[in-house]
Design a protein around this motif. Structure first.
Motif, PDB file in Angstrom:
ATOM      1  N   GLN A  93       5.521 -13.429  -4.143  1.00  0.00           N
ATOM      2  CA  GLN A  93       5.709 -13.430  -5.588  1.00  0.00           C
ATOM      3  C   GLN A  93       5.837 -12.020  -6.169  1.00  0.00           C
ATOM      4  O   GLN A  93       6.223 -11.856  -7.325  1.00  0.00           O
ATOM      5  CB  GLN A  93       4.534 -14.148  -6.267  1.00  0.00           C
ATOM      6  CG  GLN A  93       4.457 -15.629  -5.940  1.00  0.00           C
ATOM      7  CD  GLN A  93       3.256 -16.304  -6.572  1.00  0.00           C
ATOM      8  OE1 GLN A  93       2.424 -15.651  -7.205  1.00  0.00           O
ATOM      9  NE2 GLN A  93       3.158 -17.615  -6.393  1.00  0.00           N
ATOM     10  N   ALA A  94       5.507 -11.002  -5.368  1.00  0.00           N
ATOM     11  CA  ALA A  94       5.531  -9.624  -5.860  1.00  0.00           C
ATOM     12  C   ALA A  94       6.966  -9.143  -6.053  1.00  0.00           C
ATOM     13  O   ALA A  94       7.890  -9.590  -5.352  1.00  0.00           O
ATOM     14  CB  ALA A  94       4.795  -8.710  -4.885  1.00  0.00           C
ATOM     15  N   PRO A  95       7.195  -8.229  -6.971  1.00  0.00           N
ATOM     16  CA  PRO A  95       8.556  -7.752  -7.243  1.00  0.00           C
ATOM     17  C   PRO A  95       9.063  -6.778  -6.187  1.00  0.00           C
ATOM     18  O   PRO A  95       8.285  -6.047  -5.562  1.00  0.00           O
ATOM     19  CB  PRO A  95       8.416  -7.059  -8.599  1.00  0.00           C
ATOM     20  CG  PRO A  95       6.993  -6.589  -8.629  1.00  0.00           C
ATOM     21  CD  PRO A  95       6.204  -7.641  -7.898  1.00  0.00           C
ATOM     22  N   GLU A  96      10.359  -6.784  -6.015  1.00  0.00           N
ATOM     23  CA  GLU A  96      11.003  -5.768  -5.195  1.00  0.00           C
ATOM     24  C   GLU A  96      11.279  -4.553  -6.076  1.00  0.00           C
ATOM     25  O   GLU A  96      11.326  -4.656  -7.299  1.00  0.00           O
ATOM     26  CB  GLU A  96      12.307  -6.295  -4.605  1.00  0.00           C
ATOM     27  CG  GLU A  96      12.110  -7.456  -3.640  1.00  0.00           C
ATOM     28  CD  GLU A  96      13.420  -7.964  -3.067  1.00  0.00           C
ATOM     29  OE1 GLU A  96      14.481  -7.643  -3.671  1.00  0.00           O
ATOM     30  OE2 GLU A  96      13.390  -8.670  -2.052  1.00  0.00           O
ATOM     31  N   GLU A  97      11.470  -3.406  -5.446  1.00  0.00           N
ATOM     32  CA  GLU A  97      11.736  -2.201  -6.221  1.00  0.00           C
ATOM     33  C   GLU A  97      13.123  -2.278  -6.850  1.00  0.00           C
ATOM     34  O   GLU A  97      14.100  -2.617  -6.173  1.00  0.00           O
ATOM     35  CB  GLU A  97      11.644  -0.964  -5.316  1.00  0.00           C
ATOM     36  CG  GLU A  97      11.734   0.346  -6.060  1.00  0.00           C
ATOM     37  CD  GLU A  97      11.471   1.535  -5.157  1.00  0.00           C
ATOM     38  OE1 GLU A  97      11.007   2.566  -5.654  1.00  0.00           O
ATOM     39  OE2 GLU A  97      11.724   1.419  -3.946  1.00  0.00           O
TER      40      GLU A  97
ATOM     41  N   CYS B  12       0.820  -1.218   0.000  1.00  0.00           N
ATOM     42  CA  CYS B  12       0.000   0.000   0.000  1.00  0.00           C
ATOM     43  C   CYS B  12       0.849   1.262   0.000  1.00  0.00           C
ATOM     44  O   CYS B  12       0.362   2.334  -0.383  1.00  0.00           O
ATOM     45  CB  CYS B  12      -0.966  -0.008   1.187  1.00  0.00           C
ATOM     46  SG  CYS B  12      -0.188  -0.166   2.802  1.00  0.00           S
ATOM     47  N   SER B  13       2.108   1.169   0.409  1.00  0.00           N
ATOM     48  CA  SER B  13       3.028   2.310   0.337  1.00  0.00           C
ATOM     49  C   SER B  13       4.156   2.045  -0.655  1.00  0.00           C
ATOM     50  O   SER B  13       5.238   2.629  -0.555  1.00  0.00           O
ATOM     51  CB  SER B  13       3.611   2.626   1.723  1.00  0.00           C
ATOM     52  OG  SER B  13       2.595   2.970   2.633  1.00  0.00           O
ATOM     53  N   GLY B  14       3.904   1.154  -1.591  1.00  0.00           N
ATOM     54  CA  GLY B  14       4.893   0.854  -2.613  1.00  0.00           C
ATOM     55  C   GLY B  14       6.104   0.109  -2.099  1.00  0.00           C
ATOM     56  O   GLY B  14       7.143   0.055  -2.768  1.00  0.00           O
ATOM     57  N   GLY B  15       5.980  -0.474  -0.909  1.00  0.00           N
ATOM     58  CA  GLY B  15       7.106  -1.209  -0.343  1.00  0.00           C
ATOM     59  C   GLY B  15       8.109  -0.343   0.371  1.00  0.00           C
ATOM     60  O   GLY B  15       9.114  -0.843   0.883  1.00  0.00           O
ATOM     61  N   ARG B  16       7.854   0.953   0.454  1.00  0.00           N
ATOM     62  CA  ARG B  16       8.812   1.875   1.060  1.00  0.00           C
ATOM     63  C   ARG B  16       8.517   2.186   2.524  1.00  0.00           C
ATOM     64  O   ARG B  16       9.359   2.743   3.217  1.00  0.00           O
ATOM     65  CB  ARG B  16       8.832   3.186   0.272  1.00  0.00           C
ATOM     66  CG  ARG B  16       9.483   3.032  -1.088  1.00  0.00           C
ATOM     67  CD  ARG B  16       9.564   4.361  -1.814  1.00  0.00           C
ATOM     68  NE  ARG B  16      10.462   4.239  -2.960  1.00  0.00           N
ATOM     69  CZ  ARG B  16      11.497   5.035  -3.178  1.00  0.00           C
ATOM     70  NH1 ARG B  16      11.770   5.994  -2.336  1.00  0.00           N
ATOM     71  NH2 ARG B  16      12.244   4.865  -4.256  1.00  0.00           N
TER      72      ARG B  16
ATOM     73  N   HIS C 178      15.389   2.687  -8.999  1.00  0.00           N
ATOM     74  CA  HIS C 178      14.241   3.493  -8.576  1.00  0.00           C
ATOM     75  C   HIS C 178      14.370   4.006  -7.141  1.00  0.00           C
ATOM     76  O   HIS C 178      13.450   4.658  -6.642  1.00  0.00           O
ATOM     77  CB  HIS C 178      12.958   2.669  -8.683  1.00  0.00           C
ATOM     78  CG  HIS C 178      12.544   2.374 -10.085  1.00  0.00           C
ATOM     79  ND1 HIS C 178      11.428   1.618 -10.383  1.00  0.00           N
ATOM     80  CD2 HIS C 178      13.085   2.724 -11.279  1.00  0.00           C
ATOM     81  CE1 HIS C 178      11.305   1.508 -11.695  1.00  0.00           C
ATOM     82  NE2 HIS C 178      12.298   2.174 -12.259  1.00  0.00           N
ATOM     83  N   LEU C 179      15.472   3.736  -6.505  1.00  0.00           N
ATOM     84  CA  LEU C 179      15.588   4.048  -5.081  1.00  0.00           C
ATOM     85  C   LEU C 179      15.497   5.542  -4.767  1.00  0.00           C
ATOM     86  O   LEU C 179      15.125   5.922  -3.657  1.00  0.00           O
ATOM     87  CB  LEU C 179      16.886   3.472  -4.518  1.00  0.00           C
ATOM     88  CG  LEU C 179      16.939   1.949  -4.434  1.00  0.00           C
ATOM     89  CD1 LEU C 179      18.256   1.492  -3.816  1.00  0.00           C
ATOM     90  CD2 LEU C 179      15.768   1.403  -3.622  1.00  0.00           C
ATOM     91  N   LEU C 180      15.838   6.393  -5.719  1.00  0.00           N
ATOM     92  CA  LEU C 180      15.742   7.829  -5.474  1.00  0.00           C
ATOM     93  C   LEU C 180      14.404   8.421  -5.899  1.00  0.00           C
ATOM     94  O   LEU C 180      14.176   9.621  -5.728  1.00  0.00           O
ATOM     95  CB  LEU C 180      16.880   8.559  -6.185  1.00  0.00           C
ATOM     96  CG  LEU C 180      18.282   8.290  -5.634  1.00  0.00           C
ATOM     97  CD1 LEU C 180      19.328   9.102  -6.384  1.00  0.00           C
ATOM     98  CD2 LEU C 180      18.347   8.602  -4.143  1.00  0.00           C
ATOM     99  N   HIS C 181      13.504   7.590  -6.429  1.00  0.00           N
ATOM    100  CA  HIS C 181      12.166   8.083  -6.755  1.00  0.00           C
ATOM    101  C   HIS C 181      11.469   8.558  -5.477  1.00  0.00           C
ATOM    102  O   HIS C 181      11.528   7.907  -4.435  1.00  0.00           O
ATOM    103  CB  HIS C 181      11.334   6.990  -7.417  1.00  0.00           C
ATOM    104  CG  HIS C 181      11.736   6.717  -8.830  1.00  0.00           C
ATOM    105  ND1 HIS C 181      10.991   5.930  -9.683  1.00  0.00           N
ATOM    106  CD2 HIS C 181      12.801   7.132  -9.563  1.00  0.00           C
ATOM    107  CE1 HIS C 181      11.576   5.862 -10.863  1.00  0.00           C
ATOM    108  NE2 HIS C 181      12.684   6.576 -10.816  1.00  0.00           N
ATOM    109  N   HIS C 182      10.798   9.685  -5.556  1.00  0.00           N
ATOM    110  CA  HIS C 182      10.097  10.287  -4.410  1.00  0.00           C
ATOM    111  C   HIS C 182      11.061  10.827  -3.360  1.00  0.00           C
ATOM    112  O   HIS C 182      10.640  11.227  -2.275  1.00  0.00           O
ATOM    113  CB  HIS C 182       9.124   9.305  -3.741  1.00  0.00           C
ATOM    114  CG  HIS C 182       8.262   8.563  -4.699  1.00  0.00           C
ATOM    115  ND1 HIS C 182       7.331   9.178  -5.501  1.00  0.00           N
ATOM    116  CD2 HIS C 182       8.185   7.230  -4.993  1.00  0.00           C
ATOM    117  CE1 HIS C 182       6.712   8.276  -6.246  1.00  0.00           C
ATOM    118  NE2 HIS C 182       7.221   7.094  -5.964  1.00  0.00           N
ATOM    119  N   VAL C 183      12.359  10.826  -3.685  1.00  0.00           N
ATOM    120  CA  VAL C 183      13.362  11.348  -2.755  1.00  0.00           C
ATOM    121  C   VAL C 183      14.002  12.607  -3.328  1.00  0.00           C
ATOM    122  O   VAL C 183      14.096  13.635  -2.666  1.00  0.00           O
ATOM    123  CB  VAL C 183      14.450  10.292  -2.445  1.00  0.00           C
ATOM    124  CG1 VAL C 183      15.510  10.885  -1.508  1.00  0.00           C
ATOM    125  CG2 VAL C 183      13.822   9.057  -1.830  1.00  0.00           C
ATOM    126  N   THR C 184      14.459  12.513  -4.565  1.00  0.00           N
ATOM    127  CA  THR C 184      15.023  13.671  -5.247  1.00  0.00           C
ATOM    128  C   THR C 184      14.262  13.900  -6.545  1.00  0.00           C
ATOM    129  O   THR C 184      13.582  13.000  -7.052  1.00  0.00           O
ATOM    130  CB  THR C 184      16.514  13.451  -5.566  1.00  0.00           C
ATOM    131  OG1 THR C 184      16.636  12.321  -6.455  1.00  0.00           O
ATOM    132  CG2 THR C 184      17.308  13.163  -4.295  1.00  0.00           C
TER     133      THR C 184
END
Length: 363
Positions: A339-343, A127-131, A347-353
């Motif tokens: 079975q769901a994918p990891e980020e 629900c929070s995109g795994g973050r 993409h680790l800086l998405h929503h950060v910078t």
């Protein structure tokens, strides 16, 4: 069912009567506020909702022990009546702000077990995109504005949401959950003061489980009657048996009705107890076993089951069907999460910078 009378600023409809009259008044008030399915069907819904939380949390214990779930995990076992009873009295348009112990709040709000479990696993379908993980569940589509890892940190956010709704002319309620430990933080007092001063449509729900992490209530608060302290800000406030889901729902419906009528914020002190330690990391050496067992004898799930069995609303067959539905849903949630994918790393800086394309050019 026990709903204590409001403190100072509100008169209980049953006050002024006694004995049989008072009991009849409370029963009539509860019946009038129940959903259309009727008392029996509604109790079944309440039971299933609490069992869903209980079984989900028990599965989280297994998964954490197997190192499938990592990080901090704060379990809600024992407090299910609070999340279910409160959310039953809210509408989808109302807003909810939660704490770091929010799995139960999220599930009761309608976020699927699949979305919550995937978030626990840190997968992109969460629900929070795994973050966010366990402490930061979020779903704007359900107006569930997240768990908050900072004690009392959600209170100012809730006041802002309530103010925004009122400024837009929307007659919604914002519900903010927090623990007894929040009373030691300035955010509670600042929020309570402004909410009362501005008569914000805010429902303050204190889950008083008697311990702020490992510190007992009487060791960090000189005045342990939290409802009375909240009433000192001039808001409607009362204490409720937080182990009785029907009492919680009734009290919340009364509070929400008052807020929608424009009487300003309301405060509920829901006296409850967590059966597990503060978190999965906590050795839980600050509580005595007899105390824990006394509270377990008032298990909110067991109390409602007993009430329903006595009235002929629940038998072993119906309970088995409920348990089967819940188990199947949680099994599916675990399977989907694994079975769901990891980020992807990129993409680790998405929503950060901000990317160069998102930067607004300035003269």
């Amino acid at each position: 069912m026990s709903v204590e009378g409001p403190t100072r600023t509100h008169k209980d409809p049953a006050q002024g009567t006694s004995g049989k009259q008072a009991g009849t008044a409370k029963r009539n008030a509860r019946t009038a506020s129940l959903p259309r399915r009727g008392a029996a069907g509604h109790r079944t819904d309440l039971l299933e909702a609490m069992l869903r939380i209980r079984r989900f949390e028990e599965r989280c214990v297994e998964l954490y022990s197997a190192a499938k779930i990592r990080g901090f995990v704060h379990l809600y076992i024992g407090e299910e009546a609070v999340a279910v009873g409160v959310n039953e009295a809210l509408t989808p348009e109302d807003a909810v702000v939660s704490t770091y112990r929010e799995h139960g709040h999220a599930l009761a709000r309608g976020i699927t077990a699949e979305a919550v479990m995937a978030e626990m696993y840190g997968r992109t379908t969460g629900c929070s995109g795994g973050r966010g993980g366990s402490m930061h569940l979020f779903d704007a589509s359900r107006r569930f504005y997240g768990g908050n890892a900072i004690v009392a940190g959600g209170l100012p956010l809730a006041a802002g949401l309530a103010l925004a709704d009122r400024m837009r002319g929307q007659h919604h309620v914002t519900c903010c959950f927090f623990g007894d430990g929040a009373f030691a933080e300035g955010e509670f007092h600042e929020t309570a003061n402004l909410a009362a001063l501005w008569k914000l449509p805010l429902l303050l729900v204190c889950e008083n489980n008697l311990y702020a992490m490992g510190t007992a209530l009487e060791r960090h608060e000189a005045q342990t009657d939290l409802a009375m302290r909240a009433a000192s800000y001039g808001m409607v406030a009362w204490a409720v048996d937080g182990m009785d889901v029907e009492a919680v729902e009734l009290a919340t419906r009364r509070a929400v009705e008052g807020i929608r009528a424009g009487t300003g914020p309301h405060f509920l002190e829901l006296r409850t107890y967590r059966f597990r330690a503060h978190s999965m990391y906590d050795p839980d050496r600050y509580r005595h076993k007899p105390e824990i067992e006394r509270w377990k004898s008032r298990d909110p799930v067991g109390l409602l089951m007993e009430r329903m069995r006595e009235s002929g609303e629940l038998d072993d067959g119906e309970l088995a069907r409920i348990e089967h539905r819940i188990t199947a849903a949680i099994d599916h949630a675990v399977e989907a999460a694994e079975q769901a994918p990891e980020e992807p790393v990129e993409h680790l800086l998405h929503h950060v910078t901000s990317s160069s394309a998102e930067v607004v050019s300035r003269p």
